[in-house]
Write a protein that holds these residues in place. Structure first.
Motif, PDB file in Angstrom:
ATOM      1  N   UNK A 124      29.178  17.618 -21.339  1.00  0.00           N
ATOM      2  CA  UNK A 124      29.542  16.660 -20.298  1.00  0.00           C
ATOM      3  C   UNK A 124      28.297  16.134 -19.592  1.00  0.00           C
ATOM      4  N   UNK A 125      28.257  14.823 -19.266  1.00  0.00           N
ATOM      5  CA  UNK A 125      27.134  14.272 -18.491  1.00  0.00           C
ATOM      6  C   UNK A 125      27.364  14.462 -16.996  1.00  0.00           C
ATOM      7  N   UNK A 126      26.351  14.936 -16.279  1.00  0.00           N
ATOM      8  CA  UNK A 126      26.422  15.101 -14.828  1.00  0.00           C
ATOM      9  C   UNK A 126      25.313  14.258 -14.201  1.00  0.00           C
ATOM     10  N   UNK A 127      25.713  13.207 -13.478  1.00  0.00           N
ATOM     11  CA  UNK A 127      24.728  12.306 -12.888  1.00  0.00           C
ATOM     12  C   UNK A 127      24.870  12.236 -11.369  1.00  0.00           C
ATOM     13  N   UNK A 128      25.651  13.104 -10.787  1.00  0.00           N
ATOM     14  CA  UNK A 128      25.872  13.143  -9.352  1.00  0.00           C
ATOM     15  C   UNK A 128      27.284  12.719  -9.011  1.00  0.00           C
ATOM     16  N   UNK A 129      27.884  13.268  -7.936  1.00  0.00           N
ATOM     17  CA  UNK A 129      27.354  14.268  -7.001  1.00  0.00           C
ATOM     18  C   UNK A 129      27.223  15.648  -7.657  1.00  0.00           C
ATOM     19  N   UNK A 130      26.603  16.572  -6.928  1.00  0.00           N
ATOM     20  CA  UNK A 130      26.358  17.888  -7.502  1.00  0.00           C
ATOM     21  C   UNK A 130      26.895  19.038  -6.642  1.00  0.00           C
ATOM     22  N   UNK A 131      27.857  18.723  -5.758  1.00  0.00           N
ATOM     23  CA  UNK A 131      28.431  19.755  -4.898  1.00  0.00           C
ATOM     24  C   UNK A 131      29.707  20.316  -5.530  1.00  0.00           C
ATOM     25  N   UNK A 152      33.069  16.908 -11.485  1.00  0.00           N
ATOM     26  CA  UNK A 152      31.760  16.300 -11.228  1.00  0.00           C
ATOM     27  C   UNK A 152      31.223  15.496 -12.402  1.00  0.00           C
ATOM     28  N   UNK A 153      31.856  15.584 -13.550  1.00  0.00           N
ATOM     29  CA  UNK A 153      31.350  14.904 -14.749  1.00  0.00           C
ATOM     30  C   UNK A 153      31.452  13.392 -14.602  1.00  0.00           C
ATOM     31  N   UNK A 154      30.444  12.686 -15.123  1.00  0.00           N
ATOM     32  CA  UNK A 154      30.386  11.225 -15.020  1.00  0.00           C
ATOM     33  C   UNK A 154      31.060  10.579 -16.234  1.00  0.00           C
TER      34      UNK A 154
END
Length: 311
Positions: free
Chosen positions: A164-171, A185-187
Motif C-alpha cells: 500500500x502507498x502511504x503519502x500522508x496523513x501518518x497519524x 491511511x493508504x493513499x
C-alpha cells in the motif's frame, strides 16, 4: 521493505491524549504487563518442573502461556513507554514489524486454543484411544503446526500491507500498528484489500471458533453418559478453556470479521485480546485446577526449603 510510500514514520495516538490519564494508564498497564509475564512464566516453570503435569493438556497450557507472554510483549512495552512521551512515533519498518508480530503470535494463539479443544475432545469422547492418539510427537507437531500457520497468515497480511502507498496523513488512531488502521491511511482505494483482510483474518477466526463450538457441543453431549464425578472433572477443565476462548475470540471476531471502519472503540476492544486475556489466563487455569495449584505449592515449598538450607 520498499514501496511507493513517502511516509517514513507513523504517529500512534494511543488510548488517550490527556496527560493525566496517560500517567494513570502508565501505572495500570505496567502493573498489568508485570502480572502477564510473571503469571504466565510461573505456569511455564510449574509445568516444566512438575512430574505430575506431563499430560498433553499441560503441554498445551505451557505453550499457551509462552504465546501469551510473546503476544503481549509485541504491543504492551511500546504502549507503556508511549504514555510517558509526547512524540509517540514509530518508524515505517517498526510499524510493519509490529503488524507482523501481532498477527503471527495472535493467529498462533488461535490455533493453540483450537488444538486444546481437540485435546479435550479426545480425552473425554475417546478416552481409550487418548494415549495412542495424543503422543508426545503428535502434540509437538500440533504446536509446531500452530506456529507455522500463524507465520503463514502473518506473512500474507504483512506483504499485502507493504504494497500500500502511504503519502500522508501518518497519524494512527490506535496504540499499535494493525491492518485496519493502516488501511485508513493508504493513499489508494482499499476496498478490495479490506475484503482480503476480512477473508484472511476473519475466516481463520470464525472457522476456528466454529471448530471449538462443535468440539464442546460433542463433549457436552457425551458427558450425559458419564458419572457425576466424571462430569464435574470434565466440566472443570473445559470450563476454564471455554472462558478463555470467549474472552479471546469475542473481541477478535468483532475487530477482524468486518471491513475496515473509523470506529475509535476498536483500540479499546483490542485491549481484551492483547492485554486482558493474557493477564487472566493464568488465573483462570489455576483457580479451577487442583493439580496446577498443588504443583505450584510444591514448587514454592522447594524454593522456601532451599532458601532455608542456604541460611
Amino acid at each position: 521493505m520498499e514501496n511507493a510510500s513517502s511516509v517514513k514514520e507513523f504517529i500512534l495516538l494511543g488510548l488517550s491524549q490527556n496527560q493525566g490519564v496517560q500517567k494513570v494508564c502508565f501505572v495500570i498497564f505496567l502493573f498489568f504487563y508485570v502480572i502477564i509475564v510473571a503469571g504466565n512464566l510461573l505456569i511455564v516453570i510449574t509445568v516444566i518442573s512438575s512430574q505430575r503435569l506431563k499430560s498433553p493438556m499441560y503441554f498445551f497450557l505451557c505453550s499457551l502461556s509462552l504465546v501469551d507472554i510473546c503476544y503481549s510483549s509485541v504491543t504492551a512495552p511500546k504502549m507503556i513507554a508511549d504514555f510517558l512521551v509526547e512524540n509517540k512515533t514509530i518508524s515505517f519498518v517498526g510499524c510493519i514489524a509490529q503488524l507482523f508480530g501481532v498477527h503471527f503470535i495472535g493467529c498462533t494463539e488461535i490455533f493453540i486454543l483450537t488444538v486444546m479443544a481437540y485435546d479435550r475432545y479426545i480425552a473425554i469422547c475417546r478416552p481409550l484411544h487418548y494415549t495412542t492418539l495424543m503422543t508426545r510427537r503428535v502434540c509437538g507437531q500440533l504446536v509446531i503446526g500452530s506456529w507455522v500457520g500463524g507465520f503463514l497468515h502473518s506473512i500474507v497480511q504483512t506483504l499485502l500491507t507493504t504494497q500500500l502507498p502511504f503519502c500522508g496523513p501518518n497519524k494512527i488512531d490506535h496504540y499499535f500498528c494493525d491492518v485496519h488502521p493502516l488501511l485508513q491511511l493508504a493513499c489508494t482505494d482499499t476496498y478490495a484489500m479490506g475484503i482480503i483482510v476480512v477473508a484472511n483474518s476473519g475466516m481463520i477466526t470464525l472457522s476456528c471458533f466454529f471448530i471449538l463450538v462443535m468440539s464442546y457441543v460433542v463433549i457436552l453431549v457425551s458427558l450425559r453418559s458419564q458419572t457425576a464425578e466424571g462430569r464435574h472433572k470434565a466440566l472443570s477443565t473445559c470450563g476454564s478453556h471455554i472462558t478463555v476462548v470467549i474472552l479471546f475470540f469475542g473481541p477478535c471476531t468483532f475487530i477482524y470479521i468486518r471491513p475496515s471502519s473509523n470506529m475509535s472503540e476498536d483500540k479499546s476492544v483490542a485491549l481484551f485480546y492483547t492485554v486482558i486475556t493474557p493477564m487472566l489466563n493464568p488465573l483462570i487455569y489455576t483457580l479451577r485446577n487442583e493439580e496446577v495449584k498443588s504443583a505450584m505449592r510444591k514448587l514454592w515449598g522447594r524454593k522456601v526449603g532451599s532458601e532455608k538450607g542456604k541460611v
